[in-house]
Design an enzyme around this catalytic site. Structure first.
Site, PDB file in Angstrom:
ATOM      1  N   GLY A 157       0.793  -1.336   0.222  1.00 63.50           N
ATOM      2  CA  GLY A 157       0.126  -0.155   0.194  1.00 63.50           C
ATOM      3  C   GLY A 157       0.684   1.225  -0.008  1.00 63.50           C
ATOM      4  O   GLY A 157       1.972   0.907  -0.298  1.00 63.50           O
ATOM      5  N   ARG A 158       0.070   2.378   0.536  1.00 61.55           N
ATOM      6  CA  ARG A 158       1.280   3.629   0.359  1.00 61.55           C
ATOM      7  C   ARG A 158       2.394   3.614   1.459  1.00 61.55           C
ATOM      8  O   ARG A 158       3.335   4.005   1.071  1.00 61.55           O
ATOM      9  CB  ARG A 158       0.145   4.376   1.101  1.00 61.55           C
ATOM     10  N   ILE A 159       2.497   2.796   1.881  1.00 64.24           N
ATOM     11  CA  ILE A 159       3.509   2.691   3.270  1.00 64.24           C
ATOM     12  C   ILE A 159       4.886   1.816   2.499  1.00 64.24           C
ATOM     13  O   ILE A 159       6.069   2.167   2.518  1.00 64.24           O
ATOM     14  CB  ILE A 159       3.584   2.397   4.749  1.00 64.24           C
ATOM     15  N   THR A 237       7.105  -2.587  10.700  1.00 63.75           N
ATOM     16  CA  THR A 237       5.897  -0.796  11.604  1.00 63.75           C
ATOM     17  C   THR A 237       4.756  -1.101  11.455  1.00 63.75           C
ATOM     18  O   THR A 237       4.663  -0.350  11.524  1.00 63.75           O
ATOM     19  CB  THR A 237       6.831  -0.390  10.468  1.00 63.75           C
ATOM     20  N   ARG A 239       1.602  -4.271  12.252  1.00 68.97           N
ATOM     21  CA  ARG A 239       1.286  -4.279  13.907  1.00 68.97           C
ATOM     22  C   ARG A 239       1.892  -5.636  14.863  1.00 68.97           C
ATOM     23  O   ARG A 239       2.506  -6.469  13.927  1.00 68.97           O
ATOM     24  CB  ARG A 239      -0.221  -4.703  14.021  1.00 68.97           C
ATOM     25  N   GLU A 268       1.564  -4.993  22.958  1.00 70.62           N
ATOM     26  CA  GLU A 268       2.255  -4.074  23.646  1.00 70.62           C
ATOM     27  C   GLU A 268       0.950  -2.868  24.261  1.00 70.62           C
ATOM     28  O   GLU A 268      -0.135  -3.306  24.956  1.00 70.62           O
ATOM     29  CB  GLU A 268       1.462  -3.197  22.192  1.00 70.62           C
ATOM     30  N   HIS A 287       6.741   2.175  19.145  1.00 76.81           N
ATOM     31  CA  HIS A 287       5.807   2.764  18.699  1.00 76.81           C
ATOM     32  C   HIS A 287       5.695   4.636  18.394  1.00 76.81           C
ATOM     33  O   HIS A 287       4.857   4.800  18.110  1.00 76.81           O
ATOM     34  CB  HIS A 287       4.049   1.796  19.365  1.00 76.81           C
ATOM     35  N   ALA A 289       6.786   5.339  15.080  1.00 77.93           N
ATOM     36  CA  ALA A 289       6.735   5.148  13.465  1.00 77.93           C
ATOM     37  C   ALA A 289       6.671   6.401  12.629  1.00 77.93           C
ATOM     38  O   ALA A 289       7.102   7.138  11.897  1.00 77.93           O
ATOM     39  CB  ALA A 289       6.688   3.952  12.498  1.00 77.93           C
TER      40      ALA A 289
END
Length: 330
Positions: A157-159, A237, A239, A268, A287, A289
């Site tokens: 996707g975008r990332i 980065t 889940r 987490e 967490h 990023a």
């Protein structure tokens, strides 16, 4: 006219609060730690808007406690696996998120983790601080080469695409796995589609960017680690629950793979007695990023915009369940 009541489950950047406060009565959870589930059940009673975080479980019971007054849920995040979307949709409550704004910050941080793990930056820093640095050594703290290596991206996707775009500067071969093939982007980004097994077998670096779904829960476990190169480095980065933590411990402690770098964990935060924390070849960050000044401020703005639109009865700028509007029209 009386302002609608909204509950914000944690302090967000001031820009978001400034946008909301002229139009709503804000109840803000000021504690550093997130509210407990019991507190959430109490705080949502009678509110008209909810601005929440990934750490807040918003399920059917919470929505029942909120009652018919709740008009909108605004998530301060891109992901929303903490929210029961089907339950919100059944009640015709729109749910907003903050997509897009995190892309560059998360992609940059992915590369920070990749490079730190490859070149053993954290180990080197600890060594210096402990007083261990006595001289220069030809074979000391050798790391992995990044330039002209193979990068495997899981989730395009975008990332994932932004991570691939940055890889071009290192002349890397980029393989990606995604449920949807992105033919138009392959030439632009210098990326090639491959089945997951091939990505795992061929990549020197494996970076995870897929959402957490029932299908991706523990997507990376013993069988997948067995396919990886012994020198492979895993970066996550996305889940924490996409990677089986026990399988990760086995892979790292037996040097089945060389190293891993995580910004997310299962659970987490990671418990202080987790065996993963005993490993020298594992880098973990809390967490962060998306934790750049620009991205977090823009997230606050987008979360506020979604909240205010819902309070006004308008369509949310970024809505994850737009079918609520179709149902309303019907």
């Amino acid at each position: 006219m009386k302002k609608p009541r909204v509950w914000i489950t944690r302090r967000i950047p001031q820009r978001g609060l400034d946008l909301i406060s002229p139009y709503a009565e804000i109840d803000l959870w000021e504690d550093e730690l997130p509210p407990s589930y019991d507190v959430i059940l109490e705080k949502v009673r009678g509110i008209e808007g909810l601005l929440c975080l990934l750490t807040d479980r918003i399920d059917d019971r919470v929505l029942d406690a909120a009652g018919s007054s709740l008009r909108v849920i605004s998530q301060f995040a891109v992901g929303y696996d903490n929210i029961d979307i089907s339950a919100a949709t059944a009640r015709k409550i729109p749910v907003g998120n903050t997509p897009g704004v995190l892309t560059d910050a998360t992609a940059d941080f992915t590369w920070a983790l990749l490079m730190a793990a490859a070149r053993r930056v954290i180990e080197g820093d600890r060594f210096v601080r402990s007083g261990g640095w006595k001289t220069w050594g030809p074979t000391f703290l050798l790391g992995a080469d990044i330039a002209r290596s193979t990068l495997g991206i899981i989730g395009f996707g975008r990332i994932g695409q932004a991570v691939a775009r940055r890889a071009r500067g290192f002349e890397m071969r980029v393989l990606y796995f995604d449920p949807q093939r992105h033919l138009a982007l392959e030439q632009e980004l210098g990326a090639s589609y491959a089945p997951l097994e091939d990505v795992l077998q061929e990549a020197d670096f494996i970076s995870i960017h897929t959402p957490l779904t029932p299908e991706t829960y523990h997507l990376i476990s013993d069988a997948q680690f067995a396919l990886m190169k012994s020198g492979a480095i895993l970066i996550n980065t996305a889940r924490g629950s996409i990677v089986d933590p026990q399988a990760l411990y086995r892979a790292l402690s037996t040097h089945r793979i060389a190293a891993a770098a995580l910004d997310v964990t299962e659970p987490e935060p990671i418990p202080p007695d987790s065996p993963l924390l005993s490993l020298e070849n594992l880098l973990i960050t809390p967490h962060i990023a998306s934790a750049s000044f620009h991205s977090r401020t823009r997230m606050a703005e987008m979360a506020a915009e979604n909240l205010l639109a819902g309070l006004r009865g308008e369509q949310l700028p970024n809505c994850v369940n737009p079918e609520v509007y179709q149902r309303t029209q019907e």
